[in-house]
Design an enzyme around this catalytic site. Sequence first.
Site, mmCIF file in Angstrom:
data_model
loop_
_atom_site.group_PDB
_atom_site.id
_atom_site.type_symbol
_atom_site.label_atom_id
_atom_site.label_comp_id
_atom_site.label_asym_id
_atom_site.label_seq_id
_atom_site.Cartn_x
_atom_site.Cartn_y
_atom_site.Cartn_z
ATOM 1 N N ASP A 1 0.381 -1.198 -0.037
ATOM 2 C CA ASP A 1 0.149 -0.001 -0.027
ATOM 3 C C ASP A 1 0.745 0.847 0.024
ATOM 4 O O ASP A 1 2.381 1.196 -0.294
ATOM 5 C CB ASP A 1 -0.537 -0.109 0.959
ATOM 6 C CG ASP A 1 -1.379 1.391 1.545
ATOM 7 O OD1 ASP A 1 -1.874 1.939 0.640
ATOM 8 O OD2 ASP A 1 -0.856 1.994 2.474
ATOM 9 N N ASP B 1 0.022 4.892 0.731
ATOM 10 C CA ASP B 1 -0.868 6.122 2.148
ATOM 11 C C ASP B 1 -0.845 5.540 3.505
ATOM 12 O O ASP B 1 -1.315 4.579 3.610
ATOM 13 C CB ASP B 1 -1.617 6.236 1.445
ATOM 14 C CG ASP B 1 -2.169 7.382 0.354
ATOM 15 O OD1 ASP B 1 -1.107 8.622 -0.259
ATOM 16 O OD2 ASP B 1 -2.856 7.265 -0.870
HETATM 17 C C1 XBP Z 1 -5.631 6.160 0.405
HETATM 18 C C2 XBP Z 1 -6.593 7.518 -0.090
HETATM 19 C C3 XBP Z 1 -6.766 7.895 -0.565
HETATM 20 C C4 XBP Z 1 -5.769 9.212 -0.332
HETATM 21 C C5 XBP Z 1 -5.306 10.545 -1.162
HETATM 22 O O1 XBP Z 1 -5.762 5.565 -0.829
HETATM 23 O O2 XBP Z 1 -7.112 7.231 0.411
HETATM 24 O O3 XBP Z 1 -7.432 9.150 -1.374
HETATM 25 O O4 XBP Z 1 -5.782 9.989 1.057
HETATM 26 O O5 XBP Z 1 -5.412 10.296 -2.894
HETATM 27 P P1 XBP Z 1 -5.397 3.439 -0.503
HETATM 28 P P2 XBP Z 1 -6.460 10.889 -3.631
HETATM 29 O O6 XBP Z 1 -4.452 3.228 0.961
HETATM 30 O O7 XBP Z 1 -5.320 2.878 -1.230
HETATM 31 O O8 XBP Z 1 -3.418 4.695 -1.531
HETATM 32 O O9 XBP Z 1 -6.863 12.473 -3.655
HETATM 33 O O10 XBP Z 1 -5.149 10.748 -5.699
HETATM 34 O O11 XBP Z 1 -7.316 9.686 -4.267
HETATM 35 MG MG MG Z 2 -3.125 3.145 3.312
#
Ligand code: XBP
Ligand code: MG
Length: 261
Positions: A10, A12
Amino acid sequence: MNDIQALLWDVDGTLAETERDGHRVAFNQAFEDAGLPWRWDEARYGELLAITGGRERILYDMRERGDAPGTGGEREALARDLHARKNRSYGEFVRQGRVSLRPGVMALLDEAEQAGLRSAIVTTTSRINVDALLGVHLGPQWRRRFAAVVCGEDVQSKKPDPQAYLLALQTLDLGPLQCVAIEDSPGGVAAARAAEIPVIVPLSAYFAHATIDAAVAIGPGLHTRDGWRPSLRPATGADDRVTLDDVLAWCAECDTVSQFG
Ligand code: XBP
Ligand code: MG
């Protein structure tokens, strides 16, 4: 025994504290640049993280505001504009060095590569954000280090839907028990588990107190052997991090744990 052949990362919260150090601040910058008085403090942003996807998050927040545009079409257009502004600011923050990789990430990535395991990115954030983060930390050729890169644009349903993980399995031509996912949030863990992939969870700042079920291991981060369940034996040398052998041993046991209880 296990047959783990790939680590599915993952982005973020797992590779970096992007939500705390990048996205939230960039959303507020976007609101300011657009002349809006809206701001998300840390507590509000923590609530909004239940909504995956930045554009979806803005639209959700608008429903609770008296000063959002009236029609669905106007809201969609504003959310698209704000989201594009946010991603531009996020990229600038990342290139300014304001978002570091979490400690222990690079060492495990290198170790897996040296051991002949593949790594893949499985995120539902926008591709431009992944490119910015990994371009800064792994260099312009970062893509070569990953056998698959699944982003938000590649799926119809974002996490906790398993689509991103199912697409990664298909691209890698591996079964779920040949992979291990590394996730920091309840939604990410749910996505991997719905694809029947074992998950280890280095908790991130925003999800340190969330309830996480059905992981094979949960702990404070890949940089330390302390505080993990199942527990790890103390480091023998100076390096206190979680190793590839630890990850493989957790997967071999394959018992699941929850954060509480
Ligand atoms: C993380 C998210 C994303 C980020 C913002 O998803 O929820 O929406 O907060 O990025 P993951 P965007 O854990 O799957 O990486 O603005 O590009 O959506
Ligand atoms: Mg995440």
